[in-house]
Design a protein around this motif. Structure first.
Motif, short mmCIF file in Angstrom:
data_model
loop_
_atom_site.label_atom_id
_atom_site.label_comp_id
_atom_site.label_asym_id
_atom_site.label_seq_id
_atom_site.Cartn_x
_atom_site.Cartn_y
_atom_site.Cartn_z
N ALA A 43 -29.91 -35.46 -134.65
CA ALA A 43 -28.63 -36.00 -134.21
C ALA A 43 -28.46 -37.44 -134.68
CB ALA A 43 -28.53 -35.92 -132.68
N LEU A 47 -25.62 -38.64 -137.29
CA LEU A 47 -24.61 -39.62 -136.88
C LEU A 47 -24.60 -40.82 -137.82
CD1 LEU A 47 -25.06 -39.53 -133.01
CD2 LEU A 47 -22.90 -39.17 -134.23
N PRO A 74 -17.88 -38.17 -133.87
CA PRO A 74 -19.28 -37.98 -133.47
C PRO A 74 -19.57 -36.52 -133.09
CG PRO A 74 -18.08 -39.31 -131.84
CD PRO A 74 -17.21 -39.20 -133.06
N CYS A 77 -20.51 -34.65 -136.13
CA CYS A 77 -21.88 -34.97 -136.56
C CYS A 77 -22.91 -34.24 -135.70
CB CYS A 77 -22.14 -36.48 -136.46
SG CYS A 77 -21.17 -37.45 -137.62
N LEU A 78 -22.70 -34.24 -134.38
CA LEU A 78 -23.65 -33.60 -133.48
C LEU A 78 -23.67 -32.09 -133.70
CD1 LEU A 78 -22.99 -35.69 -130.24
CD2 LEU A 78 -24.94 -35.86 -131.81
N MET C 128 -22.70 -42.57 -126.07
CA MET C 128 -23.43 -43.06 -127.25
C MET C 128 -23.66 -44.57 -127.17
SD MET C 128 -21.57 -40.69 -130.11
CE MET C 128 -22.31 -41.59 -131.47
#
Lengths: 208, 208, 208
Positions: A43, A47, A74, A77-78, C128
């Motif tokens: 992750a 990211l 995000p 990306c995850l 985050m």
């Protein structure tokens, strides 16, 4: 014409943007896979590689950082990190990824230059923002993974990004409609990168 | 007096600024030359080393990033990279470059502290902005080139920067005119760095 | 209730903040001690480790960088560096430091998520920001010291931070009072990290 551009461009750009993020995030997650890392590292790599370039660009041009304002970036990306984690590494052909990355590189170089120029930033810094958007994520990925940076390889990579970003800035300043200028310059950057992938084109090193 | 300062200072500071950028950019390009890199890498190293410290400073103090607003700064870095690329590495005496770098270090430490203080930032953070402006570019260069960072060497380098920046902040807070305070503190920082270059002055390491 | 929170929370948060900074700064200074570095390097490592995570967070969310506005934060880092420098390394038990670090990790994860959420940032980016606040300082410290990053170790560290930050965001969005949500989520993050320290809990690595 300008109205049409104003209507179509944002949606098109947003879609290309999420695609570019996913491709870069996948290359980051695959670097973690090669290092036999955990899902958390997947992750983290996804990211940083996915949003790293655009983050540096937004900080430099004083724009709100794009992914802090929009969770879809995000989340993409995850999700990409999870997808890579759940699949065996051999189905991710390095060759295929090189080609996706080439598309991402060309699109992102133009996107970064467009965003900077649209905020009134001058030609040279705007071109540099294109290169930063497209290349910084890969630099961070290579640094994290401990492999020689793309910047230190003679292969045409940053050069293709600079061509795309520079051509866009030039065409835009010559007054060409944004979508046309973007399409031509992204195609030129992609063509140069494609030639580098297929024929191993490289630029000469310093002889001293 | 204050009027004269207000008129002369900006032009003088702008000239010193471009000089400092060029010196740091040259040290970055020479690091690329030692690694037998390509022109693209020369440009990348020159830019990051030349504008890296000021970029971090501007981000931290919330000022517009200087080189994004003024293309002459990145253009100076790119021209310096091209110059180093076009010349044989042996004409760049490491000794001469050390001395240019010492001037750049002293001037930039004061410049960074001045910019931060002029934006109303307190003494300790303003001093730190001077050190960041002068030293971060070199840290990035060493990291990119894979050599031990200047930060990890006992040689007096960061200390000379801290002296220049700290003395400027002190004299400024004591009410001394800006140009006088800047000249005295830059001279003090340069003198300490010069002594370190000539006599190999170093600070003691931790014994544990 | 809300009034009480508004009165107590800032003072409590400020105290926890300086404590967290000091713990992270100490871990940075100790990394410099293990490398037998100079006092300047101690200060540099302590500052980057102590304020690195919060700095990245503030830049990303567009807030003024906290330590540029308040000299007590960098002063705490510098005082911690001096304290470590003046004492023999053996009195700093790695085990004790792990436990302090666990408290810092839990508190900072919640603090970062709280700051981001209080500025109107959405759940995923706010979570985050908690992880970034708590973990980036350590990543920078490990990079500077040349040891494998905490990110690359299977040990539960980032996961504990993500639990604390994510739980806080969830409870806050469910409408729980801030102090209660913060206490529960920091305790949960600390408990997971404590289990990792005591029992060597780790998450599984990618098999390929």
């Amino acid at each position: 014409m300008e109205d049409g551009v104003a209507e179509i461009a944002p949606a098109l750009i947003a879609a290309l943007d999420l695609f570019g993020i996913a491709v870069f995030a996948a290359s980051g997650a695959l670097a973690a896979a090669r290092l036999k890392q955990t899902l958390v590292t997947f992750a983290f790599f996804a990211l940083l590689t996915g949003v790293g370039g655009g983050t540096v660009r937004d900080l430099l041009i004083g724009a709100p950082v794009f992914w802090v304002q929009d969770w879809r970036f995000p989340a993409t990306c995850l999700a990409t990190a999870l997808l890579v984690w759940l699949t065996p590494v051999r189905i991710w052909s390095p060759r295929a990824l090189d080609w996706f990355d080439a598309v991402g590189l060309a699109v992102y170089s133009v996107f970064g230059a467009w965003k900077a120029a649209s905020l009134g930033i001058g030609p040279l810094p705007a071109m540099m923002m294109g290169v930063i958007t497209a290349c910084v994520g890969g630099v961070i990925r290579d640094m994290l993974a401990g492999v020689p940076s793309i910047i230190l390889r003679p292969e045409l990579y940053v050069t293709a990004s600079a061509l795309a970003a520079g051509l866009y800035v030039l065409l835009f300043w010559l007054g060409m409609p944004i979508i046309l200028a973007a399409a031509i310059s992204a195609a030129a950057g992609f063509a140069l990168r494609a030639a580098a992938i297929q024929k191993g084109l490289a630029i000469p090193a310093y002889k001293g």
